[in-house]
Scaffold this motif. Structure first.
Motif, PDB file in Angstrom:
ATOM      1  N   UNK A   1       0.853  -1.196   0.000  1.00  0.00           N
ATOM      2  CA  UNK A   1       0.000   0.000   0.000  1.00  0.00           C
ATOM      3  C   UNK A   1       0.888   1.245   0.000  1.00  0.00           C
ATOM      4  N   UNK A   2       0.542   2.208  -0.853  1.00  0.00           N
ATOM      5  CA  UNK A   2       1.342   3.418  -0.997  1.00  0.00           C
ATOM      6  C   UNK A   2       0.882   4.484   0.004  1.00  0.00           C
ATOM      7  N   UNK A   3       1.157   4.254   1.264  1.00  0.00           N
ATOM      8  CA  UNK A   3       0.708   5.170   2.318  1.00  0.00           C
ATOM      9  C   UNK A   3       1.557   6.437   2.290  1.00  0.00           C
ATOM     10  N   UNK A   4       0.936   7.594   2.452  1.00  0.00           N
ATOM     11  CA  UNK A   4       1.728   8.829   2.490  1.00  0.00           C
ATOM     12  C   UNK A   4       2.482   8.953   3.803  1.00  0.00           C
ATOM     13  N   UNK A   5       3.598   9.661   3.762  1.00  0.00           N
ATOM     14  CA  UNK A   5       4.290  10.048   4.988  1.00  0.00           C
ATOM     15  C   UNK A   5       3.481  11.176   5.609  1.00  0.00           C
ATOM     16  N   UNK A   6       3.125  11.027   6.878  1.00  0.00           N
ATOM     17  CA  UNK A   6       2.263  12.011   7.541  1.00  0.00           C
ATOM     18  C   UNK A   6       3.097  12.991   8.351  1.00  0.00           C
ATOM     19  N   UNK A   7       3.017  14.260   7.987  1.00  0.00           N
ATOM     20  CA  UNK A   7       3.615  15.335   8.774  1.00  0.00           C
ATOM     21  C   UNK A   7       2.524  15.854   9.707  1.00  0.00           C
ATOM     22  N   UNK A   8       2.746  15.656  10.989  1.00  0.00           N
ATOM     23  CA  UNK A   8       1.687  15.900  11.970  1.00  0.00           C
ATOM     24  C   UNK A   8       2.081  17.014  12.931  1.00  0.00           C
ATOM     25  N   UNK A   9       1.172  17.980  13.107  1.00  0.00           N
ATOM     26  CA  UNK A   9       1.372  19.024  14.111  1.00  0.00           C
ATOM     27  C   UNK A   9       0.943  18.513  15.467  1.00  0.00           C
ATOM     28  N   UNK A  10       1.856  18.554  16.428  1.00  0.00           N
ATOM     29  CA  UNK A  10       1.581  18.015  17.762  1.00  0.00           C
ATOM     30  C   UNK A  10       0.762  18.965  18.623  1.00  0.00           C
ATOM     31  N   UNK A  11       0.550  20.203  18.129  1.00  0.00           N
ATOM     32  CA  UNK A  11      -0.121  21.178  18.976  1.00  0.00           C
ATOM     33  C   UNK A  11       0.845  21.726  20.016  1.00  0.00           C
ATOM     34  N   UNK A  12       0.349  22.492  20.974  1.00  0.00           N
ATOM     35  CA  UNK A  12       1.238  23.155  21.936  1.00  0.00           C
ATOM     36  C   UNK A  12       1.858  22.224  22.973  1.00  0.00           C
ATOM     37  N   UNK A  13       1.213  21.093  23.260  1.00  0.00           N
ATOM     38  CA  UNK A  13       1.793  20.206  24.260  1.00  0.00           C
ATOM     39  C   UNK A  13       0.820  19.213  24.852  1.00  0.00           C
ATOM     40  N   UNK A  14      -0.362  19.653  25.232  1.00  0.00           N
ATOM     41  CA  UNK A  14      -1.330  18.755  25.856  1.00  0.00           C
ATOM     42  C   UNK A  14      -1.839  17.731  24.848  1.00  0.00           C
ATOM     43  N   UNK A  15      -1.819  16.444  25.187  1.00  0.00           N
ATOM     44  CA  UNK A  15      -2.294  15.431  24.242  1.00  0.00           C
ATOM     45  C   UNK A  15      -3.746  15.628  23.819  1.00  0.00           C
ATOM     46  N   UNK A  16      -4.586  16.172  24.699  1.00  0.00           N
ATOM     47  CA  UNK A  16      -5.992  16.344  24.332  1.00  0.00           C
ATOM     48  C   UNK A  16      -6.234  17.593  23.493  1.00  0.00           C
ATOM     49  N   UNK A  17      -5.168  18.318  23.132  1.00  0.00           N
ATOM     50  CA  UNK A  17      -5.282  19.405  22.165  1.00  0.00           C
ATOM     51  C   UNK A  17      -4.836  18.973  20.769  1.00  0.00           C
ATOM     52  N   UNK A  18      -4.503  17.701  20.604  1.00  0.00           N
ATOM     53  CA  UNK A  18      -4.265  17.155  19.270  1.00  0.00           C
ATOM     54  C   UNK A  18      -5.577  17.148  18.485  1.00  0.00           C
ATOM     55  N   UNK A  68      12.691   8.804   6.552  1.00  0.00           N
ATOM     56  CA  UNK A  68      11.365   8.971   5.978  1.00  0.00           C
ATOM     57  C   UNK A  68      11.212   8.132   4.716  1.00  0.00           C
ATOM     58  N   UNK A  69      12.216   8.214   3.845  1.00  0.00           N
ATOM     59  CA  UNK A  69      12.146   7.527   2.554  1.00  0.00           C
ATOM     60  C   UNK A  69      12.190   6.017   2.726  1.00  0.00           C
ATOM     61  N   UNK A  70      13.140   5.536   3.508  1.00  0.00           N
ATOM     62  CA  UNK A  70      13.273   4.084   3.699  1.00  0.00           C
ATOM     63  C   UNK A  70      12.049   3.507   4.389  1.00  0.00           C
ATOM     64  N   UNK A  71      11.520   4.253   5.379  1.00  0.00           N
ATOM     65  CA  UNK A  71      10.330   3.775   6.077  1.00  0.00           C
ATOM     66  C   UNK A  71       9.148   3.640   5.143  1.00  0.00           C
ATOM     67  N   UNK A  72       8.961   4.633   4.294  1.00  0.00           N
ATOM     68  CA  UNK A  72       7.855   4.575   3.336  1.00  0.00           C
ATOM     69  C   UNK A  72       8.022   3.403   2.381  1.00  0.00           C
ATOM     70  N   UNK A  73       9.227   3.239   1.840  1.00  0.00           N
ATOM     71  CA  UNK A  73       9.465   2.175   0.869  1.00  0.00           C
ATOM     72  C   UNK A  73       9.366   0.791   1.481  1.00  0.00           C
ATOM     73  N   UNK A  74       9.508   0.716   2.806  1.00  0.00           N
ATOM     74  CA  UNK A  74       9.341  -0.562   3.502  1.00  0.00           C
ATOM     75  C   UNK A  74       7.879  -0.830   3.848  1.00  0.00           C
TER      76      UNK A  74
END
Length: 252
Positions: A1-18, A68-74
């Motif tokens: 499966x050709x899954x995209x690499x996800x660039x994710x914003x973590x927010x300011x810090x609190x997990x429940x603000x994701x 990033x590249x190797x992980x995606x290709x794997x």
């Protein structure tokens, strides 16, 4: 499966603000490449126990890109986790360009920014009718500088709600510049590790901005919001005024 690499914003810090999408990407990650020097550790704990977690505080771009590249290709679900919002000072552009050149799809998931979390914690609105209607997000020049047209002197001359990132090391110079355009008693919100368990957040007069920063030994993960809107006042928006008609509330 050709899954995209996800660039994710973590927010300011609190997990429940994701965002819900960010939390989903983390919970299904096979490889997490995260900005450990800036992201709250509790967020990195949301990945599965089997997920490979790679810290980037000691790595260069040339180290990160092959991961990033190797992980995606794997065939791995690769998550590149950045602090705050991906649209602000995240350095994702050069990473995405390289992945695009390699034919690797990407997905960008935004995050809540520290200025939003700080205003919410302070129970303030940064756009107040008759006071200020513009928010400027910027930073002091520092080592990487800013374009001439975006020098702090020009931005401060607007008198807007000014949110400064990455500026604590230059706070004395910043204060001197701001005092040329804002009254010395203009409220300044200083936030350190906003929404983290050890958050420190206070409002001080502009004239005390630098001294307070020194007293608290603030350097990294510090945000400054300079705004007359930080003072609570009786100003009322016309949006809900009885004499203000619009599409959904026609005039009587």
């Amino acid at each position: 499966m050709n899954r995209p690499v996800a660039f994710v914003g973590a927010g300011p810090g609190a997990p429940d603000l994701l965002t819900l999408r960010a939390a989903d990407r983390l919970r299904h990650a096979d490889r997490l490449i995260w900005t450990d020097s800036l992201v709250c550790p509790a967020i990195a704990e949301l990945v599965p126990a089997t997920c490979e977690r790679i810290k980037t505080s000691h790595l260069t771009l040339e180290d990160v890109l092959p991961l990033l590249i190797e992980g995606h290709r794997a065939g791995l679900r690769v998550v590149r986790l950045h602090d705050g919002d991906t649209a602000l000072y995240s350095a994702i552009n050069e990473q995405i360009c390289t992945l695009n050149d390699a034919g690797i799809p990407v997905e960008v998931v935004p995050g809540v920014s520290a200025y939003q979390a700080a205003a919410a914690s302070l129970e303030r609105e940064l756009t107040v009718p008759g006071v200020v209607q513009t928010i400027v997000l910027s930073r002091a020049g520092g080592r990487t500088g800013v374009p001439e047209r975006e020098q702090l002197e020009r931005l401060a001359s607007l008198g807007a709600s000014l949110c400064l990132y990455l500026s604590a090391r230059h706070v004395e110079e910043v204060q001197q510049t701001l005092l040329q355009h804002y009254p010395e008693d203009t409220p300044v919100a200083i936030g350190h590790r906003v929404s983290w368990p050890n958050e420190w957040l206070a409002i001080v007069p502009l004239k005390e901005m630098a001294q307070t920063s020194r007293d608290r030994d603030l350097i990294r993960t510090t945000l400054y919001i300079i705004s007359p809107a930080l003072e609570h006042g009786p100003q009322r928006s016309r949006l809900y005024s009885p004499d203000h008609d619009h599409l959904f509330r026609p005039g009587r």
